[in-house]
Structure formats: C-alpha cells, structure tokens
Design a protein around this motif. Structure first.
Motif, PDB file in Angstrom:
ATOM      1  N   GLN A 408       6.585 -25.534  -1.207  1.00 41.65           N
ATOM      2  CA  GLN A 408       5.841 -24.992  -0.072  1.00 41.65           C
ATOM      3  C   GLN A 408       6.670 -25.006   1.204  1.00 41.65           C
ATOM      4  N   ILE A 409       7.457 -26.063   1.378  1.00 43.61           N
ATOM      5  CA  ILE A 409       8.243 -26.159   2.608  1.00 43.61           C
ATOM      6  C   ILE A 409       9.706 -25.830   2.378  1.00 43.61           C
ATOM      7  N   ASP A 410      10.134 -25.795   1.123  1.00 40.83           N
ATOM      8  CA  ASP A 410      11.532 -25.497   0.821  1.00 40.83           C
ATOM      9  C   ASP A 410      11.593 -24.559  -0.389  1.00 40.83           C
ATOM     10  N   PRO A 411      11.125 -23.337  -0.226  1.00 38.54           N
ATOM     11  CA  PRO A 411      11.056 -22.432  -1.374  1.00 38.54           C
ATOM     12  C   PRO A 411      12.445 -22.104  -1.901  1.00 38.54           C
ATOM     13  N   GLU A 412      12.571 -22.084  -3.221  1.00 40.77           N
ATOM     14  CA  GLU A 412      13.838 -21.755  -3.836  1.00 40.77           C
ATOM     15  C   GLU A 412      14.018 -20.255  -3.876  1.00 40.77           C
ATOM     16  N   ARG A 413      15.260 -19.806  -3.756  1.00 40.75           N
ATOM     17  CA  ARG A 413      15.545 -18.382  -3.651  1.00 40.75           C
ATOM     18  C   ARG A 413      15.971 -17.769  -4.979  1.00 40.75           C
ATOM     19  N   ARG A 414      15.944 -18.553  -6.065  1.00 40.29           N
ATOM     20  CA  ARG A 414      16.466 -18.064  -7.323  1.00 40.29           C
ATOM     21  C   ARG A 414      15.619 -16.922  -7.879  1.00 40.29           C
ATOM     22  N   TRP A 415      16.276 -16.068  -8.654  1.00 40.93           N
ATOM     23  CA  TRP A 415      15.578 -14.972  -9.320  1.00 40.93           C
ATOM     24  C   TRP A 415      14.888 -15.516 -10.576  1.00 40.93           C
ATOM     25  N   PRO A 416      13.853 -14.836 -11.057  1.00 41.54           N
ATOM     26  CA  PRO A 416      13.261 -15.238 -12.332  1.00 41.54           C
ATOM     27  C   PRO A 416      14.278 -15.068 -13.467  1.00 41.54           C
ATOM     28  N   ARG A 417      13.987 -15.665 -14.602  1.00 35.00           N
ATOM     29  CA  ARG A 417      14.874 -15.556 -15.757  1.00 35.00           C
ATOM     30  C   ARG A 417      15.025 -14.109 -16.207  1.00 35.00           C
ATOM     31  N   LYS A 418      16.085 -13.885 -16.988  1.00 38.14           N
ATOM     32  CA  LYS A 418      16.385 -12.523 -17.428  1.00 38.14           C
ATOM     33  C   LYS A 418      15.244 -11.909 -18.229  1.00 38.14           C
ATOM     34  N   ARG A 419      14.549 -12.754 -19.015  1.00 44.14           N
ATOM     35  CA  ARG A 419      13.463 -12.202 -19.828  1.00 44.14           C
ATOM     36  C   ARG A 419      12.358 -11.599 -18.952  1.00 44.14           C
ATOM     37  N   TYR A 420      12.097 -12.252 -17.798  1.00 42.46           N
ATOM     38  CA  TYR A 420      11.068 -11.726 -16.895  1.00 42.46           C
ATOM     39  C   TYR A 420      11.570 -10.496 -16.155  1.00 42.46           C
ATOM     40  N   LEU A 421      12.848 -10.526 -15.792  1.00 38.68           N
ATOM     41  CA  LEU A 421      13.417  -9.342 -15.142  1.00 38.68           C
ATOM     42  C   LEU A 421      13.433  -8.158 -16.103  1.00 38.68           C
ATOM     43  N   ALA A 422      13.744  -8.422 -17.384  1.00 33.82           N
ATOM     44  CA  ALA A 422      13.736  -7.343 -18.374  1.00 33.82           C
ATOM     45  C   ALA A 422      12.322  -6.796 -18.563  1.00 33.82           C
ATOM     46  N   ALA A 423      11.343  -7.706 -18.637  1.00 39.73           N
ATOM     47  CA  ALA A 423       9.946  -7.262 -18.773  1.00 39.73           C
ATOM     48  C   ALA A 423       9.510  -6.462 -17.558  1.00 39.73           C
ATOM     49  N   LEU A 424       9.958  -6.918 -16.366  1.00 34.87           N
ATOM     50  CA  LEU A 424       9.632  -6.190 -15.138  1.00 34.87           C
ATOM     51  C   LEU A 424      10.260  -4.802 -15.146  1.00 34.87           C
ATOM     52  N   ALA A 425      11.533  -4.718 -15.560  1.00 31.03           N
ATOM     53  CA  ALA A 425      12.216  -3.423 -15.603  1.00 31.03           C
ATOM     54  C   ALA A 425      11.529  -2.477 -16.581  1.00 31.03           C
ATOM     55  N   LEU A 426      11.127  -2.995 -17.742  1.00 31.10           N
ATOM     56  CA  LEU A 426      10.431  -2.156 -18.729  1.00 31.10           C
ATOM     57  C   LEU A 426       9.086  -1.684 -18.192  1.00 31.10           C
ATOM     58  N   SER A 427       8.384  -2.556 -17.493  1.00 32.05           N
ATOM     59  CA  SER A 427       7.080  -2.174 -16.925  1.00 32.05           C
ATOM     60  C   SER A 427       7.235  -1.106 -15.856  1.00 32.05           C
ATOM     61  N   VAL A 428       8.253  -1.271 -14.993  1.00 28.99           N
ATOM     62  CA  VAL A 428       8.503  -0.263 -13.953  1.00 28.99           C
ATOM     63  C   VAL A 428       8.877   1.066 -14.597  1.00 28.99           C
ATOM     64  N   ALA A 429       9.749   1.031 -15.624  1.00 30.92           N
ATOM     65  CA  ALA A 429      10.147   2.267 -16.308  1.00 30.92           C
ATOM     66  C   ALA A 429       8.945   2.945 -16.960  1.00 30.92           C
ATOM     67  N   ALA A 430       8.058   2.144 -17.548  1.00 30.88           N
ATOM     68  CA  ALA A 430       6.858   2.718 -18.175  1.00 30.88           C
ATOM     69  C   ALA A 430       5.947   3.345 -17.133  1.00 30.88           C
ATOM     70  N   LEU A 431       5.801   2.684 -15.972  1.00 26.31           N
ATOM     71  CA  LEU A 431       4.951   3.230 -14.906  1.00 26.31           C
ATOM     72  C   LEU A 431       5.523   4.533 -14.363  1.00 26.31           C
ATOM     73  N   VAL A 432       6.839   4.564 -14.137  1.00 21.94           N
ATOM     74  CA  VAL A 432       7.497   5.786 -13.658  1.00 21.94           C
ATOM     75  C   VAL A 432       7.375   6.892 -14.699  1.00 21.94           C
ATOM     76  N   GLY A 433       7.635   6.552 -15.976  1.00 24.36           N
ATOM     77  CA  GLY A 433       7.525   7.547 -17.034  1.00 24.36           C
ATOM     78  C   GLY A 433       6.122   8.123 -17.144  1.00 24.36           C
ATOM     79  N   LEU A 434       5.109   7.265 -17.003  1.00 24.78           N
ATOM     80  CA  LEU A 434       3.727   7.733 -17.065  1.00 24.78           C
ATOM     81  C   LEU A 434       3.428   8.687 -15.919  1.00 24.78           C
ATOM     82  N   ALA A 435       3.889   8.336 -14.700  1.00 22.47           N
ATOM     83  CA  ALA A 435       3.639   9.186 -13.531  1.00 22.47           C
ATOM     84  C   ALA A 435       4.299  10.556 -13.690  1.00 22.47           C
ATOM     85  N   VAL A 436       5.500  10.590 -14.251  1.00 30.00           N
ATOM     86  CA  VAL A 436       6.243  11.849 -14.386  1.00 30.00           C
ATOM     87  C   VAL A 436       5.709  12.685 -15.546  1.00 30.00           C
ATOM     88  N   LEU A 437       5.483  12.057 -16.690  1.00 33.21           N
ATOM     89  CA  LEU A 437       5.081  12.796 -17.886  1.00 33.21           C
ATOM     90  C   LEU A 437       3.676  13.377 -17.768  1.00 33.21           C
TER      91      LEU A 437
END
Length: 862
Positions: A408-437
């Motif tokens: 709360q007073i000293d938040p860490e700046r690290r990124w989430p693990r690769k598995r979460y970043l990969a899941a996030l990237a796939l979700s964003v790609a799916a959302l973009v693909g849905l909007a375009v298609l």
C-alpha cells in the motif's frame, strides 16, 4: 470364504461437492455480497446492453425488410427507367413474366391560387395499385374512387404536410401543370413508401391518366417509370428471381433499367441500417472500453480490500497462480452478472421499440431474439472484463506475504508473469479481432481500434509525465499546495487512474462537440452565404431561352446560370461491369442508379481542371468526358480510360479527357461527369438553372417569384434553396440528436469510471485522513489540498483531452466526412471545463465522506 470387510472411508467435509475447489472458494467469498462492484456491474451492463440492443434492433429491422420485401417493393421485381417509358419490346418482355403494374414519379409544382405554390413529389399509379398491401387514407377510400376523374378534376391523396403548408382542406382543388386535381383525402400510409423513396417535397398521389393530363411529361423530363411484376409461383423463388434478372440483361442489354427484387427491396436503406448499426456499435464498444477502465479500477480496489485474505491464503501454502485464479473466477462471475443484465436489456429493446413506437415507424420491424448478435455482445463483455482484470490481478502472484501488507505504501513496479501477459495479449487480440470481423466497414473498425490504443497509451504517458513534473517541482511552503503536490506523485497515487478515466471522457466530449460545431457551421453559416437562391429543374429545351428571359425580368440584378441536364447510369468502367466494381463507401454511390450528367463547351464554374486538357469548343471527335478527380481516383480511373454510360436506353462509350477538382459546397451547378457537346447531339433533354441574388431576398419576394414561375411555366419545378437547406438542417439536427443520445451512453460510462477511480483510492485516502487529522490537520485544510490536487490533475488532463479530441474531430471531419474543418473550441472548452468541475466535485464528495470518519477505529488497525 471368510474375510474382513474394509471399513468405509470417512467422508470429508465438502467432498460431496463436485465443484472445483477454486470455484467453491470463489462462490463462498461472494456470499458476502457485491460490495465495491456496483460501478463494475454498471459499466459492463451498460456497454453490453448498448451493443446487444443495437445489434438486436438492427436484425429486427433487416428481418422485417426481408420478410416484407414483396410489400415494400410492391411486387416480386421492379424495373426502373428514368426519362423514358419502356418501349413495346420491353413491356412485352415484362408482361410475359407475370402481372405488371406501372408507377411514374417526378417532382412537380402545385399551384393553389392565392394560397401560393409548393413543390411536391408526384406519384402516379395505374388502376391495379396497390397490388400488394393496402393504401390508407383519411377519410378511407378505395383507390378507384380516390383517383377517378369526376366533374372535370382528377382525384388525389395529399400528404398532410402539403395541406398544412398551403392551408388546404380535403375537397379543395389545385392545379398541377395543365390538370385540375381535387384533394379527396389525406394520405395516411403507402405500402411501398420506402421503395418510392424520400424526396424534397410532400407526396401527392394521383392516377396515371392525371399525370399525363398535366403536360409535364415531355421529352427529357425527369420522370422515373417503375414497372413492378408479380411473378407466378414457379418464378418467385430466389432462383427464379435471379433467372428473370439474368434473362432481362441478356434479352435487353441496352434497356438501362435498374432492377430490384423483393430480396433486396431497398438495398440502400438496408446499407444505411448497417452503417448506422456500426456507428452505434462502436459507440457501445467505446462505452465498454471506457467501462473497462472502471473494471480495472474496481479490480484494483478489490485486490486492495483482499490483501489480508491473499496474505492468509499464501501463508497457508496456496500457490500464487491459485490465488490469481480464485479472484479471477470471482471477478468473471460478477462480470457474468453484469453481462446477463446487459443481454436481457439488449434482447428486450426490439420488443420495447415495437410496442411503444411500432405504429409510428414507416418501416416494418420484426422483433426477434437475435441469438447470434447477443452472442457477439456476450463475447465483447467477457473479453473486455478479461482484458482489464488480468493486469491488476496478475501482479499479486509474485508479491511476498510481507509485501502484500507493505504494497500500500511501497507498491512494486514489476510486471505480471509472462503467462498473464500472454493471456492478456491473447485477450486483447481476440477483442480487436471481434471488433474488426463483425464490423460493416473494417477500415473504420481498424481506425477505431488504433485510436483506442493510442488513447490508452498516450493517457498513461500523460499520467507518468504529470507525476514526473510534480516530483521535480520545488516544494511549496504552504501546507495545502505541498500536500496536493505530494499526492500527485507519491507511491500509490491516484494520478494514473484519474488521468485515464477523466482523459477518456474529456476526449470523447471534445470530439463530439467539435464535430457538432463543424456540422452546424457547414450547413447553417458557410453554405447560405454562397448558395443560389433558387434551383429550377425540368426546363424544356425548347423554352430554355424564354425561361431565362422570364427570370431576368423578375430581378434584373440576379445572376442566372443555366446548363443542359440528363440522367445517365454507369454501365462499365475500363470494360469492367459497374456491378462488379468494389469501391469505397464514400465513392460507391456513383455506381448506384442514375446520375445527373451534362455537356459543356468550357469547364463549369466552381471546378478546375487538374489533369489533362479541356476539349476545344468546336470539338467533333469521338465522345469525351471530364471526371471529378476524387471520384475518378476512388474508382481507379485515369486519363485515357473508357467508360460506358446508359442514357435514354442507349449505351454511349466515352474516353476520359481530363480530371476536375469540384467545389461541391458552393452549391453551384456541377456534375461528376461532364461530356463533350457532340456526345448527345439531338438527344431530348431539359435544362437546370440557378438564380443567385447578390443582396439576398426575402420570403415575400421569393413566394412571388415561385408563384409567377408556376403560373407561366407549370412544367418547371422550382426549389427554394433556403427551404431545401432547412429540410437538410432538420435531418442533420435529428442525426446530431441521435448521435448525442447514443454517445451519452459512453459519457455515462465515463462518469461511472471516474467515480470508480475515486472510489478505488478510498482506502488509501482514508488512512491519510486519519493520520493527518490525528496530527492536527483541519477538515478545511485537507479539503483545500484535495481540491487543489484534483483541480491540477483535471486541468492537465483537460489540456490533453482538448488536443486529442480536436485532432480526432479533425480526422473524422476531413477524412471520413470529407468536409472542411473549422477550429471553434467554444463548445469544447465549455465541455472540458464542466468535466473538470465534475471531477473536482466527485473527488470532494468522496473526500468529505472520508473526513467524517472517526479516527479511533482505524488507528487500532495501523
């Protein structure tokens, strides 16, 4: 045999449940209610409801048009010709296919004696009208009685707008050309109203005999003849319709008619529905994406409230992945509730619209549960919730138990693990693909996606920049400014979420405001200053000179411009049939139906030759044509290419000699295609004239000129430009109101998100207030510090919103709408200023609640 029976294993508590452990724990935690997720639910439900409702309503409209196509069209097939009737061979071909009825439509002037004159859309029908559906009038009359000739007058049904405009009553008589017409009824409903189109004036329904008696049908007159065919059962199938259409093109290749079937009774109307649906869907998606920020804020606040639970679970040995999965499950269950609410509202919308306004709509609507469209809205909701929940949840995986309390007073700046970043990237790609298609125009959808991505990235950079600047500024001496400045850049500051939430809302408001201002300036200020006062159409060729002298006699100082005019339909470009050419949406209208064309010895006023050479005045060679530069480039045409245009049932091949830049907004006379004079030698045609008064004119003199023209030249159609502009302004105003209403969904989402961003920081602000009050800070001093903090963030974000919104509006105005841009930020400044005040107000309301808490109960937990 002897043996022992093994003891039955003892049942463990909860082992009888077949639900996975993570799901059981998630449901158990949710028993405490959905506290803190109200904005989350509202954002998801609002966005999903907008997308589901718009898609369902669109499907109901298209289904209604598809099922009622025969009634809308007035038959199974319709063959339309402009400026000429079908010849004997063409009529024989149509009669061989089924029952034929004839419709003639044109513009005309109604002269009502001393009451004045008015432009009408004249629609003439034969004795079989209507072959499908029913004609409704007031008082009710059969078509035969309504339109019959009696006592020297032809019967007619008039649009109520015509009766009101000329102060006429049912039973009165008017003149249309040389014919006397008795207004026997008010027109309530036509079964084929959509297929007949919408014109500049109110409808006047008469018989075919009546329109012939007017004397308005002259060689070259702009009369559209439509022949509707009721096919026998063996030809009314989809295959049969295609067969008849193909045979018509093969047997009569130069007829030049426009063919429609009940399967595409009004393709332009259907396309407009699809375009408007895409716009509204993008508005709904904007609301959903803006709401996604609210989702992220809510999830971040949720994780903040669950620190003790997360610490406990990890202390007991729960892996980080299981902890993330547990709370992601809870978040998605809550998102599912919001999505379900949105789907229910969206699915009900067509039924609500039909129940409340179905009798008022001029188009058929078939309310239905659009499963596919609801499925798309469901996917939008799930993907949006997933995209904005993964990042704040993923950070909790690798933080140590002690770190969870310290974060709360000293938040860490690290990124989430690769598995979460990969899941996030796939979700964003799916959302973009849905909007375009799923988009009607994928180019617009891609532009929307790019703009949304840029907005998120830029706002994050703006927040980072604000924090960096605040950190480097010298510390003020006074307590309130020093505290405000520290709050902006300190660890765990609200700056990123507030800038993102407020920035999206202000950018959207500024964009809409600038577009609105530009549209109104284009239509209400720029055009009338340069526009002619009158357009005169259908001037017979033989009377063109006499009519010009008549106009000069009305006002000597008037500027009169007159050009010959015909209608032509593009058949092919460079040997490729026009029906096979796929052009951009803002260009394709040139290929649809008939276009106005002319011939000229010199380049028309208001246009400039930018490529090639104009032909000599005495040119006698093969036909040449001058093309609008932008249209030509959009169709892939260049100088030397050949086009084929059908005029009066005859195909004419012409070579592109030059390209012109046309200033359409001047409202002078201009055409996409201008031909060399020898192209139409001897062809019957009419003239089009404009009259411009240097010092303007008043309503009384305009009415006198219109009445005099209608009396002296009844075959000439007069259009007062101010009336036409008023009609256009009415339509634009309705569209602007519709856009504002639809966009209010996104604005409501922005407001919810802003409130959510402030609520997400409630816990941190609460402990701040407790500590500061304990140290002697007064409520007034804390309020002034928080007001200064929110005000500084609001002003910085408003500056970004002004720049980004103005750029977005500029792009839409110049690239999408193809209009000139005028920088007027008066409305935008007001909108952004109000947004800042709202942000400060919401922040202070939340802060006031925090400051009213008693310190003792919170000090015990520090």
């Amino acid at each position: 045999m002897h043996g022992t029976i093994p003891a039955k294993p003892r049942r463990q508590p909860g082992s009888g449940s077949r639900l996975p452990l993570v799901l059981r724990l998630a449901l158990r935690e949710l028993r405490g209610g959905l506290k803190g997720f109200g904005i989350f639910l509202a954002c998801i439900a609002l966005g999903v409801a907008a997308i589901a409702g718009v898609s369902s309503l669109s499907r109901s409209l298209t289904d209604g048009i598809g099922r009622e196509g025969r009634r809308i069209l007035g038959g199974d097939m319709a063959f339309s010709l402009l400026q000429r009737e079908a010849n004997a061979q063409e009529k024989a071909f149509l009669a061989s296919k089924g029952q034929v009825n004839t419709i003639a439509s044109m513009r005309a002037m109604v002269l009502a004696g001393d009451k004045g004159s008015a432009l009408v859309e004249l629609k003439a029908v034969d004795a079989n009208y209507p072959t499908v559906g029913a004609l409704e009038t007031d008082p009710p009359m059969t078509p035969a009685d309504l339109l019959a000739q009696r006592d020297g007058a032809f019967g007619a049904a008039a649009d109520p707008a015509l009766l009101a405009r000329l102060d006429l009553k049912v039973g009165e008589r008017v003149k249309v050309g040389d014919a006397t017409v008795e207004l026997r009824a008010s027109l309530v409903s036509e079964p084929d109203k959509i297929a007949s189109g919408i014109g500049f004036g109110p409808r006047l329904l008469v018989s075919e005999d009546a329109v012939r008696a007017t004397g308005l049908i002259q060689p070259g007159s702009l009369v559209r003849w439509t022949y509707r065919v009721i096919l026998p059962p063996n030809l009314s199938t989809e295959e049969g319709l295609s067969q008849v259409e193909a045979e018509a093109g093969r047997v009569l290749p130069e007829a030049g008619w426009n063919v429609r079937t009940r399967l595409n009774a009004d393709p332009r109307f259907a396309r407009n529905i699809e375009r408007f649906t895409q716009f509204l869907t993008l508005v709904g998606l904007t609301a959903l994406l803006v709401g996604g920020v609210g989702v992220a804020n809510a999830v971040r606040g949720f994780v903040d409230r669950k620190r003790a639970s997360i610490a406990t679970l990890k202390s007991l040995g729960a892996p980080g992945g299981q902890v993330v999965l547990l709370y992601l499950t809870q978040v998605m269950i809550i998102a599912g509730i919001g999505i379900a609410i949105g789907l229910l509202v969206g699915a009900a919308l067509p039924f609500i619209v039909t129940g409340l306004f179905g009798h008022l709509l001029p188009i058929p609507i078939q309310p239905t549960i659009a499963v596919a469209e609801l499925g798309v809205a469901l996917l939008y909701g799930v993907l949006t919730a997933l995209v904005f929940a993964l990042a704040p949840l993923g950070r909790a995986h690798d933080i140590q138990v002690s770190g969870l309390f310290r974060d709360q007073i000293d938040p860490e700046r690290r990124w989430p693990r690769k598995r979460y970043l990969a899941a996030l990237a796939l979700s964003v790609a799916a959302l973009v693909g849905l909007a375009v298609l799923t988009a009607y125009d994928r180019r617009i959808a891609l532009m929307f996606v790019a703009a949304a991505a840029c907005s998120f990235v830029l706002l994050r950079l703006v927040a980072t920049g604000i924090m960096a600047v605040a950190k480097r500024l010298p510390r003020p001496r006074r307590t309130a400014p020093r505290l405000a400045l520290s709050n902006i850049h300190r660890p765990g500051a609200l700056t990123p979420s507030l800038v993102l939430s407020l920035g999206l809302g202000i950018t959207l408001l500024v964009t809409l405001s600038v577009i609105d201002t530009n549209l109104r300036q284009q239509l209400q200020q720029t055009l009338p200053e340069r526009a002619p006062s009158f357009f005169f159409l259908d001037i017979p060729n033989a009377q063109a000179d006499a009519f010009e002298d008549f106009l000069k006699g009305q006002k000597a100082e008037a500027k009169i411009e007159r050009v010959p005019m015909m209608r032509g339909r593009l058949v092919s470009l460079r040997g490729v049939p026009a029906s096979q050419i796929k052009a951009e949406e803002d260009i394709s209208w040139v290929l649809e139906g008939d276009r106005g064309i002319t011939y000229a010895k010199a380049a028309p006023e208001g246009s400039k030759v930018v490529a090639g050479e104009w032909w000599p005045e005495d040119y006698r060679g093969k036909p040449l044509v001058s093309f609008d530069q932008r249209i030509a480039e959009g169709l892939g045409l260049k100088i030397g290419d050949e086009i084929v245009v059908n005029v009066l049932g005859r195909n004419i091949t012409a070579t592109i000699a030059n390209l012109r830049h046309v200033e359409w907004r001047s409202m002078g006379i201009n055409f996409v295609m201008v031909f060399s004079p020898n192209t139409f030698a001897g062809a019957p045609h009419t003239h089009l004239a404009t009259v411009t008064y240097p010092n303007g004119s008043d309503a009384a003199s305009d009415a006198r000129i219109l009445r005099s023209a209608a009396q002296a030249y009844p075959m000439v159609t007069s259009v007062r430009v101010k009336d036409a502009l008023d009609a256009v302004n009415d339509v634009v105003s309705q569209l602007v109101m519709a856009i504002r209403g639809a966009s209010s969904i996104a604005l409501i989402a922005s407001l919810l998100v802003l409130a959510g961003a402030l609520a997400a920081g409630h816990r941190a602000r609460l402990y701040d207030a407790v500590v500061l009050k304990t140290l002697g800070a007064t409520r007034a001093r804390l309020l002034s510090a928080y007001a200064l903090e929110y005000g500084l963030l609001g002003l910085a974000t408003a500056l970004f919103g002004l720049l980004a919104g103005t750029f977005a509006a500029y792009f839409i105005i110049t690239r999408v709408m193809n209009l000139s841009f005028s920088l007027d930020l008066s409305g935008a400044l007001l909108a952004s200023g109000l947004s800042v005040l709202v942000a400060v107000g919401l922040g202070l309301v939340g802060t006031w609640r925090i400051l009213s808490q008693k310190p003792a109960q919170y000090l015990r937990n520090l």
